[in-house]
Write a protein that holds these residues in place. Structure first.
Motif, PDB file in Angstrom:
ATOM      1  N   LEU A   1      21.677  19.518  -7.709  1.00  0.00           N
ATOM      2  CA  LEU A   1      22.383  19.890  -7.045  1.00  0.00           C
ATOM      3  C   LEU A   1      23.282  21.017  -6.975  1.00  0.00           C
ATOM      4  CD1 LEU A   1      22.055  20.205  -3.601  1.00  0.00           C
ATOM      5  CD2 LEU A   1      22.764  17.610  -3.636  1.00  0.00           C
ATOM      6  N   LEU A   2      24.339  20.386  -8.625  1.00  0.00           N
ATOM      7  CA  LEU A   2      25.759  20.457  -7.625  1.00  0.00           C
ATOM      8  C   LEU A   2      25.297  22.140  -8.940  1.00  0.00           C
ATOM      9  CD1 LEU A   2      27.496  17.544  -9.333  1.00  0.00           C
ATOM     10  CD2 LEU A   2      27.377  18.397  -6.908  1.00  0.00           C
ATOM     11  N   GLN A   3      24.370  21.882 -10.395  1.00  0.00           N
ATOM     12  CA  GLN A   3      24.550  23.121 -10.418  1.00  0.00           C
ATOM     13  C   GLN A   3      24.080  24.143 -10.016  1.00  0.00           C
ATOM     14  OE1 GLN A   3      21.356  22.728 -13.444  1.00  0.00           O
ATOM     15  NE2 GLN A   3      24.101  23.729 -15.145  1.00  0.00           N
ATOM     16  N   GLU A   4      23.294  23.728  -8.640  1.00  0.00           N
ATOM     17  CA  GLU A   4      23.472  24.837  -6.850  1.00  0.00           C
ATOM     18  C   GLU A   4      24.047  25.650  -6.699  1.00  0.00           C
ATOM     19  OE1 GLU A   4      19.844  25.682  -3.836  1.00  0.00           O
ATOM     20  OE2 GLU A   4      19.531  24.271  -5.706  1.00  0.00           O
ATOM     21  N   ARG A   5      24.787  24.261  -6.938  1.00  0.00           N
ATOM     22  CA  ARG A   5      25.585  24.465  -5.177  1.00  0.00           C
ATOM     23  C   ARG A   5      26.796  24.464  -6.223  1.00  0.00           C
ATOM     24  NH1 ARG A   5      23.589  21.385  -0.555  1.00  0.00           N
ATOM     25  NH2 ARG A   5      21.152  22.316  -0.693  1.00  0.00           N
ATOM     26  N   PHE A   6      27.110  23.816  -6.691  1.00  0.00           N
ATOM     27  CA  PHE A   6      28.523  24.431  -7.334  1.00  0.00           C
ATOM     28  C   PHE A   6      28.849  24.919  -8.572  1.00  0.00           C
ATOM     29  CE2 PHE A   6      29.445  20.937  -5.100  1.00  0.00           C
ATOM     30  CZ  PHE A   6      30.741  21.465  -4.504  1.00  0.00           C
ATOM     31  N   PRO A   7      27.985  26.657  -9.030  1.00  0.00           N
ATOM     32  CA  PRO A   7      27.366  27.383  -9.971  1.00  0.00           C
ATOM     33  C   PRO A   7      29.075  27.572 -10.433  1.00  0.00           C
ATOM     34  CG  PRO A   7      27.674  28.703  -7.743  1.00  0.00           C
ATOM     35  CD  PRO A   7      27.348  27.522  -6.933  1.00  0.00           C
ATOM     36  N   ALA A   8      30.017  27.864  -9.976  1.00  0.00           N
ATOM     37  CA  ALA A   8      31.432  28.951 -11.099  1.00  0.00           C
ATOM     38  C   ALA A   8      31.603  27.159 -12.012  1.00  0.00           C
ATOM     39  CB  ALA A   8      32.323  29.258  -9.858  1.00  0.00           C
ATOM     40  N   ALA A   9      31.823  25.850 -11.393  1.00  0.00           N
ATOM     41  CA  ALA A   9      31.883  24.673 -12.407  1.00  0.00           C
ATOM     42  C   ALA A   9      31.243  24.627 -12.994  1.00  0.00           C
ATOM     43  CB  ALA A   9      31.578  23.371 -11.237  1.00  0.00           C
ATOM     44  N   ARG A  10      29.449  25.318 -13.682  1.00  0.00           N
ATOM     45  CA  ARG A  10      29.040  25.081 -14.503  1.00  0.00           C
ATOM     46  C   ARG A  10      28.723  23.236 -14.710  1.00  0.00           C
ATOM     47  NH1 ARG A  10      27.421  28.241 -20.196  1.00  0.00           N
ATOM     48  NH2 ARG A  10      25.382  27.006 -19.611  1.00  0.00           N
ATOM     49  N   ALA A  11      27.800  22.402 -14.015  1.00  0.00           N
ATOM     50  CA  ALA A  11      28.021  20.710 -14.830  1.00  0.00           C
ATOM     51  C   ALA A  11      27.653  21.201 -15.805  1.00  0.00           C
ATOM     52  CB  ALA A  11      26.412  20.544 -13.438  1.00  0.00           C
ATOM     53  N   ASP A  12      27.185  21.602 -16.498  1.00  0.00           N
ATOM     54  CA  ASP A  12      26.475  21.315 -17.505  1.00  0.00           C
ATOM     55  C   ASP A  12      27.273  21.874 -18.740  1.00  0.00           C
ATOM     56  OD1 ASP A  12      26.199  24.155 -17.511  1.00  0.00           O
ATOM     57  OD2 ASP A  12      24.376  24.286 -18.945  1.00  0.00           O
ATOM     58  N   GLY A  13      28.330  22.603 -18.580  1.00  0.00           N
ATOM     59  CA  GLY A  13      29.323  23.200 -19.677  1.00  0.00           C
ATOM     60  C   GLY A  13      30.089  21.555 -20.086  1.00  0.00           C
ATOM     61  N   ALA A  14      30.933  21.968 -21.107  1.00  0.00           N
ATOM     62  CA  ALA A  14      31.744  21.172 -21.904  1.00  0.00           C
ATOM     63  C   ALA A  14      32.615  20.802 -21.668  1.00  0.00           C
ATOM     64  CB  ALA A  14      31.807  21.459 -23.857  1.00  0.00           C
ATOM     65  N   ALA A  15      33.817  19.452 -22.101  1.00  0.00           N
ATOM     66  CA  ALA A  15      34.686  19.077 -21.596  1.00  0.00           C
ATOM     67  C   ALA A  15      35.177  18.345 -22.265  1.00  0.00           C
ATOM     68  CB  ALA A  15      34.224  18.757 -20.485  1.00  0.00           C
ATOM     69  N   ALA A  16      36.563  18.786 -22.315  1.00  0.00           N
ATOM     70  CA  ALA A  16      37.379  17.192 -23.159  1.00  0.00           C
ATOM     71  C   ALA A  16      38.783  16.891 -21.897  1.00  0.00           C
ATOM     72  CB  ALA A  16      38.172  17.926 -24.442  1.00  0.00           C
ATOM     73  N   ARG A  17      38.943  15.864 -22.445  1.00  0.00           N
ATOM     74  CA  ARG A  17      39.555  14.743 -21.989  1.00  0.00           C
ATOM     75  C   ARG A  17      41.499  14.978 -23.037  1.00  0.00           C
ATOM     76  NH1 ARG A  17      37.941  10.720 -17.607  1.00  0.00           N
ATOM     77  NH2 ARG A  17      37.220   9.653 -19.412  1.00  0.00           N
ATOM     78  N   VAL A  18      42.040  15.427 -22.673  1.00  0.00           N
ATOM     79  CA  VAL A  18      42.992  14.902 -24.128  1.00  0.00           C
ATOM     80  C   VAL A  18      44.242  14.056 -23.103  1.00  0.00           C
ATOM     81  CG1 VAL A  18      45.231  16.159 -25.830  1.00  0.00           C
ATOM     82  CG2 VAL A  18      42.806  17.569 -24.856  1.00  0.00           C
ATOM     83  N   VAL A  19      44.852  12.750 -23.868  1.00  0.00           N
ATOM     84  CA  VAL A  19      45.059  11.529 -23.748  1.00  0.00           C
ATOM     85  C   VAL A  19      46.471  12.194 -24.826  1.00  0.00           C
ATOM     86  CG1 VAL A  19      45.789   9.557 -22.607  1.00  0.00           C
ATOM     87  CG2 VAL A  19      43.061  10.085 -23.658  1.00  0.00           C
ATOM     88  N   ILE A  20      47.566  12.208 -23.540  1.00  0.00           N
ATOM     89  CA  ILE A  20      49.117  12.170 -23.810  1.00  0.00           C
ATOM     90  C   ILE A  20      49.939  10.366 -23.707  1.00  0.00           C
ATOM     91  CG2 ILE A  20      51.184  13.741 -23.955  1.00  0.00           C
ATOM     92  CD1 ILE A  20      48.348  14.979 -22.258  1.00  0.00           C
ATOM     93  N   ARG A  21      50.249  10.123 -24.746  1.00  0.00           N
ATOM     94  CA  ARG A  21      51.382   8.826 -24.215  1.00  0.00           C
ATOM     95  C   ARG A  21      52.731   9.748 -25.052  1.00  0.00           C
ATOM     96  NH1 ARG A  21      49.277   2.901 -24.947  1.00  0.00           N
ATOM     97  NH2 ARG A  21      48.349   3.929 -23.025  1.00  0.00           N
ATOM     98  N   ALA A  22      53.951   9.183 -24.437  1.00  0.00           N
ATOM     99  CA  ALA A  22      54.624   9.073 -25.090  1.00  0.00           C
ATOM    100  C   ALA A  22      55.619   8.224 -26.027  1.00  0.00           C
ATOM    101  CB  ALA A  22      55.969   9.311 -23.545  1.00  0.00           C
ATOM    102  N   PRO A  23      56.097   8.417 -26.927  1.00  0.00           N
ATOM    103  CA  PRO A  23      56.400   7.545 -27.550  1.00  0.00           C
ATOM    104  C   PRO A  23      56.736   5.956 -27.747  1.00  0.00           C
ATOM    105  CG  PRO A  23      57.603   8.707 -28.836  1.00  0.00           C
ATOM    106  CD  PRO A  23      56.622   9.516 -27.347  1.00  0.00           C
ATOM    107  N   GLY A  24      57.089   4.840 -28.242  1.00  0.00           N
ATOM    108  CA  GLY A  24      57.781   4.282 -27.619  1.00  0.00           C
ATOM    109  C   GLY A  24      57.621   3.857 -26.456  1.00  0.00           C
ATOM    110  N   SER A  25      58.960   3.544 -25.616  1.00  0.00           N
ATOM    111  CA  SER A  25      59.207   3.168 -24.210  1.00  0.00           C
ATOM    112  C   SER A  25      59.479   3.707 -23.095  1.00  0.00           C
ATOM    113  CB  SER A  25      59.919   1.983 -24.504  1.00  0.00           C
ATOM    114  OG  SER A  25      61.412   2.163 -24.754  1.00  0.00           O
ATOM    115  N   GLU A  26      59.062   5.333 -23.969  1.00  0.00           N
ATOM    116  CA  GLU A  26      59.489   6.447 -23.226  1.00  0.00           C
ATOM    117  C   GLU A  26      59.012   7.060 -21.847  1.00  0.00           C
ATOM    118  OE1 GLU A  26      60.945  10.008 -25.276  1.00  0.00           O
ATOM    119  OE2 GLU A  26      61.207   8.993 -27.344  1.00  0.00           O
TER     120      GLU A  26
END
Length: 746
Positions: A58-83
């Motif tokens: 359903l999401l592939q049909e109703r949200f074609p621009a989002a490409r439900a089957d497209g790859a994704a990466a979640r890049v996590v960023i943390r400040a060093p130490g107590s910053e």
């Protein structure tokens, strides 16, 4: 059957050049077709009929621009130490990282963490969501390198940066150790078994020919039949296994026929007529087990099973034609070095054949025959020891917990695992397993807002994201973050509770349909699908194999004890897997980083693969017993004969298979270790406890009753003559009876 295969073996032996040429042409032909074929399609995963799949479609049909089957990466960023990541300096560095990620190849969009509120409550950690315009299997090396380069520049600036998601390359690549170890051990075991380099090389050569043709055919037909490259993995593993086993059995039978004085062409003919019949029916049991994966109704498993079944069919054809042709090229060199002298030159005369049979009859019984004699003398003790031992090992299987691999189960030094842990620490354990709530309605945005408000008060729900609706406003989604991790049983309870209450929520909010999906829900659906299919699959393969073995052995009790013995070995192997990988026993020795749930696909794969191999061992061992019994041997003598000719072959085949599977325990991935450990344990339990101990003990206790078949059923079943009763009798009357081992039988 035996008569036809005997004639086929004689033809292949005499026309060996033509047969080898035809197989080589077949290999070259499919190889050329594979090289000219379009690239195979990318891997797809679907589960027809599940709520997760309906929501995904359903999401592939109703949200074609989002490409439900497209790859994704979640890049996590943390400040060093107590910053704080929100400090001006670190904010600028995060913005630079987002800009670099946006310029990477195949990237469609990057969500700036400061604009979408993707910052932790303590302001130390943020994440950027990177969306690609292609599936994970379609990403280029440049795309992976672009992601890695952007992360490295941010790390050089002092940030802690890790990434998860299907767009990130898997660092735990298979190093091929298992395959190399398996081939090496196979060569050594075959050499020790046969005492001849030529005899040891034949099973390896024929197995590689069969696998080469099978895998090339998969590649050639990949784009036409929708077979992805990963479907060949199981086919290669099983093809090598059965290819070696089948050739091993026929070569061993040829050597025993020559040792009893037969002319070479007659020995090859009879080897294919008898051992070849066992190979055909053993192959049919494997094909049934693999093709039966279609009942699971997961297309990926169906294609893998059918592809592997096709490769097994090729292995059977290679064994009954290519092997006798190779024997024709080396009819004497295939024998042990000490036995070649008496068989060189012209074929043996009738007088020399009788002398050879006499020498064979005076030979001291080897270990297999002596072991069979011991079991025949102490059948109750052996039976109780085997059954109680396997039963004790199977006890942990009652605590089996199933799950699917995820980033949380990867090795601690991988970037995916580090990103997973960072997100869990900063955003909560449920953040790594969000649920997607899909809402259909005439005014989907309004209905979804009501759904969002209602979900906030549900126990076990941490947060619910704002509503996102499509352009036509008939579908909307909200993202729900549970309080618990994706593999936590409480998360599964939450999914079940949300789905059970969907009807009432639809009435209260005006939605026409509410579906709970997302990766976590998909894993839950997948595990449930496999659980529901396990018993029907087991019933199908065991039932069909029971009928097939009843046809082969013309007995009711032989196939019944074969099936029950298989259940014992699989139960014991699953118990061992639970003890090591779920409970953590010997985890340090095996190299298991974090004990946890057993992979959902493992039980059904173990049933399919091990059932096929177990029936191979059953057919190889018992067919020789049945043959001796059909030629007049007493039940005890038939058991000893079966072990004299088949015990060493079954032992060698089991050691080879266990070595191949054990090699995968050396891999880094815990789930690969689990598969290798489980299959190796099952093969060893089945071959050495069930087939080599429990089976002969039962034969000793049952006596002639083991071969009982109701008269009405005997008249209905076709006589396919697997034992070669219609083949010419040996010229020496002692050839068909284990006379040299009568003292071993009570």
């Amino acid at each position: 059957m035996a008569t036809f295969l005997s004639a086929l073996g004689r033809f292949a032996f005499r026309r060996r050049g033509l047969v080898v040429l035809l197989w080589l042409l077949a290999l070259v032909g499919v190889g050329f077709a594979a090289s000219a074929a379009p690239p195979p399609p990318a891997d797809t995963f679907s589960m027809p009929g599940t709520e997760s799949q309906r929501a995904f479609d359903l999401l592939q049909e109703r949200f074609p621009a989002a490409r439900a089957d497209g790859a994704a990466a979640r890049v996590v960023i943390r400040a060093p130490g107590s910053e704080k990541i929100t400090s001006p300096r670190r904010t600028a560095q995060v913005e630079a990282l987002v800009a670099s990620l946006s310029k990477a190849p195949q990237v469609v969009s990057v969500a700036d963490p400061f604009k979408v509120n993707a910052v932790s409550g303590d302001r130390t950690t943020a994440y950027a969501y990177v969306t690609y315009g292609a599936r994970a299997t379609e990403l280029t090396d440049a795309a992976h390198e672009g992601l890695t380069a952007a992360m490295d520049r941010a790390r050089a600036a002092g940030l802690v940066v890790e990434a998860g998601g299907d767009a990130v390359e898997i660092a735990q690549a298979m190093n091929g150790t298992g395959e190399k170890l398996g081939i090496l051990v196979s060569a050594v075991v075959l050499l020790l078994t046969f005492g001849s380099l030529v005899a040891a090389g034949m099973p390896l050569l024929t197995a590689m020919l069969g696998v080469g043709i099978g895998i090339s055919a998969v590649t050639a037909l990949g784009s036409t039949l929708g077979l992805s490259s990963t479907t060949s993995t199981l086919a290669m593993m099983i093809g090598l296994a059965v290819g070696i086993d089948y050739a091993l059995f026929i070569v061993s039978r040829y050597r025993s026929e020559v040792a009893e004085g037969r002319q070479r062409v007659d020995a090859a003919s009879r080897a294919v007529g008898t051992a070849g019949s066992a190979v055909v029916f053993a192959g049919l049991t494997v094909i049934i087990a693999l093709a039966g994966l279609a009942v699971v109704n997961v297309p990926m498993l169906t294609t893998m099973g059918l592809t592997a079944a096709g490769t097994v069919a090729v292995a059977v054809l290679v064994a009954i034609t290519f092997v006798p042709a190779l024997l024709g090229f080396a009819p004497v060199k295939v024998l042990a070095r000490g036995d070649r002298g008496q068989h060189t030159g012209k074929p043996l005369s009738k007088r020399r054949q009788r002398r050879a049979a006499g020498r064979a009859a005076r030979t001291k019984p080897h270990l297999g025959a002596r072991w069979a004699g011991l079991v025949l003398r102490r059948p109750v003790a052996v039976l109780l020891t085997g059954v109680l031992g396997l039963g004790a090992l199977a006890v942990p299987a009652a605590s089996l917990e199933l799950g699917l691999p995820g980033e949380g189960t990867m090795a601690p030094d991988t970037t995916q695992r580090k990103a997973y842990d960072l997100l869990s620490d900063s955003f909560g354990p449920g953040f790594n397993g969000p649920l997607t709530i899909t809402v259909e309605a005439k005014d989907a945005k309004t209905a979804a807002e009501r759904v969002r408000t209602a979900l906030r008060n549900v126990p076990g729900v941490a947060t619910v994201s704002p509503v996102t609706a499509n352009r036509s406003a008939d579908t909307a989604v909200v993202t729900l973050v549970p309080d618990f991790g994706p593999t936590d049983a409480r998360t599964e309870d939450l999914v079940r509770s949300l789905r059970d209450g969907a009807d009432g929520l639809e009435r209260r909010t005006g939605a026409s349909t509410i579906m709970v999906a997302g990766q976590t829900a998909m894993f839950i659906d997948f595990s449930r699908t496999l659980d529901d299919a396990l018993l029907p699959y087991l019933g199908l393969v065991v039932g069909l194999a029971f009928l097939l073995l009843m046809l082969v052995f013309r007995s009711v009790l032989v196939p019944l004890k074969a099936a029950l013995g298989f259940l014992l070995s699989v139960g014991a192997a699953l118990g061992a897997v639970v003890a090591v990988f779920q409970w953590g026993w010997l985890a340090d020795l095996i190299g298991v980083d974090h004990p946890g749930p057993v992979m959902s696909t493992l039980p059904i794969f173990m049933i399919g693969v091990v059932f096929g191999l177990a029936m191979d061992y059953e057919v190889f061992l018992v067919s020789r017993m049945r043959e001796a019994y059909a030629h007049g041997a007493r039940p005890g003598e038939a058991v000893v004969t079966g072990f004299r000719y088949g015990g060493r072959v079954v032992s060698a085949a089991a050691i080879i298979m266990a070595a191949v599977f054990s090699g995968f325990v050396m891999e880094d991935n815990d789930f690969v270790k689990m598969i290798g450990f489980g299959l190796a344990a099952a093969v060893l339990f089945d071959a050495f406890v069930v087939r080599m101990a429990i089976v002969p003990a039962l034969f000793a206790l049952l006596g002639k009753s083991a071969w009982w078949l109701p008269g009405w059923l005997d008249r209905i079943l076709p006589d396919i003559d697997v034992e070669g009763e219609r083949l010419p009798e040996p010229r020496d009357s002692s050839a068909g009876r284990p006379s040299r081992e009568r003292h071993l039988v009570r």
